[in-house]
Design a protein around this motif. Structure first.
Motif, short mmCIF file in Angstrom:
data_model
loop_
_atom_site.label_atom_id
_atom_site.label_comp_id
_atom_site.label_asym_id
_atom_site.label_seq_id
_atom_site.Cartn_x
_atom_site.Cartn_y
_atom_site.Cartn_z
N GLN A 13 38.39 35.33 46.79
CA GLN A 13 38.67 36.65 46.25
C GLN A 13 38.43 36.62 44.74
O GLN A 13 38.48 35.57 44.10
N ALA A 15 40.43 37.51 42.52
CA ALA A 15 41.64 36.99 41.88
C ALA A 15 41.66 35.46 41.90
O ALA A 15 42.18 34.84 40.96
N ASP A 16 41.13 34.85 42.95
CA ASP A 16 41.07 33.39 43.02
C ASP A 16 40.13 32.84 41.95
O ASP A 16 40.42 31.83 41.29
N ALA A 18 39.31 34.30 39.14
CA ALA A 18 39.96 34.51 37.84
C ALA A 18 41.04 33.46 37.59
O ALA A 18 41.19 32.96 36.46
N TYR A 19 41.78 33.10 38.64
CA TYR A 19 42.85 32.11 38.49
C TYR A 19 42.27 30.75 38.10
O TYR A 19 42.78 30.08 37.19
#
Length: 311
Positions: A13, A15-16, A18-19
């Motif tokens: 994802q 978000a993954d 970005a993390y």
């Protein structure tokens, strides 16, 4: 949380991504020094193809995080004597928490190894994708510019595993743009290109591919190239270099696309000087290629944590 695999950026994802970028930079900036988050864990390093940067990064990264490391050579596992991948996965998953694997083959064997509940499998480069390279590269770009949105990367050369990973990663960064200039017949695999454009449409990014320098953009923030011939591979056409020479990154090309001294040059290395890149560019003031390579250590650490701890 349960373990995660990193086989393809398609499965991640936004978000993954970005993390892992943020965690990479936290490691790089020393904000997590002394945090041995993988103490008591074990990591297997299995490289069936040569590697300097990725193998060193994951081995040292696992050690710095407190994990035990076991290294397997290309001929060490009993798959060479007929044991099935399924049986090998069942055995290894009882010993180690993650297997970092490099192969020149497809993702199919990685998927078989990942089909168990205990051991994460990390793609350290397959024939179609090099996901940990792209994640580390985006962290390096963010470190340099302070942001990723509104940046334009120009990629020149073969549509190889690094190019595919860059396309799949950048397609999840809002307002980021990737222009690929690849020789005809050596473009991104069609399914990768289509998937990247689907992601780009969803996230407000831009992915475009062309096969002639007529499409060279007027400016770019990042100029990126890779080795024309992946180590250990060969091309069917004995005259393949004739198709690649126009895509070499020279001082003249850098001047054509440079916005200013702000434009940087990147290379996943190893480089073949005077082929895909001129020495004056690789060693020049706009090149961050060696800094980029050193950042792979912190990207490996972030990836190991994300996969093993589910963080």
């Amino acid at each position: 949380m349960s373990k995660r695999n990193l086989l393809s950026l398609i499965d991640m994802q936004a978000a993954d991504i970005a993390y892992i970028i943020e965690r990479t930079l936290q490691r790089k900036n020393g904000k997590l020094d002394g945090e041995r988050s993988l103490k008591g864990k074990a990591v297997g390093i299995h490289f069936r193809k040569t590697s300097t940067r990725t193998r060193s990064a994951f081995t040292l990264g696992a050690n710095k995080l407190g994990a035990s490391v076991i290294t397997y050579g290309p001929n060490d596992l009993q798959t060479n004597t007929g044991e099935t991948l399924q049986d090998t996965a069942h055995i290894l998953s009882g010993y180690i928490d993650a297997l970092v694997l490099r192969t020149a083959e497809s993702l199919d064997e990685m998927k078989i190894l990942a089909a168990q509940e205990n051991m994460s499998v990390i793609n350290a480069m397959s024939d179609k994708e090099h996901p940990t390279q792209a994640l580390s590269d985006l962290a390096t770009i963010q470190e340099h510019f302070g942001h990723l949105d509104d940046l334009h990367m120009l990629y020149l050369g073969e549509g190889n595993s690094t190019a595919a990973a860059l396309a799949l990663a950048i397609s999840r960064i809002p307002a980021m743009k990737l222009t690929l200039l690849t020789p005809k017949g050596y473009e991104l695999p069609e399914e990768m290109y289509k998937q990247a454009r689907v992601f780009a449409s969803k996230h407000g990014a831009s992915i475009e591919e062309y096969h002639t320098l007529d499409a060279l953009p007027g400016s770019a923030d990042i100029v990126y190239t890779t080795r024309w011939q992946t180590t250990g591979s060969s091309k069917a056409n004995p005259n393949w270099r004739e198709h690649f020479w126009p895509f070499s990154v020279t001082p003249t090309l850098m001047k054509r696309v440079a916005k200013s001294t702000r434009t940087i040059f990147m290379h996943d290395l190893p480089a073949v000087r005077n082929e895909e890149v001129a020495p004056e560019v690789l060693d020049g003031p706009q090149s961050i290629a060696f800094h980029q390579a050193h950042n792979k250590l912190f990207g490996a650490m972030a990836t190991l944590e994300w996969c093993i701890l589910g963080k």
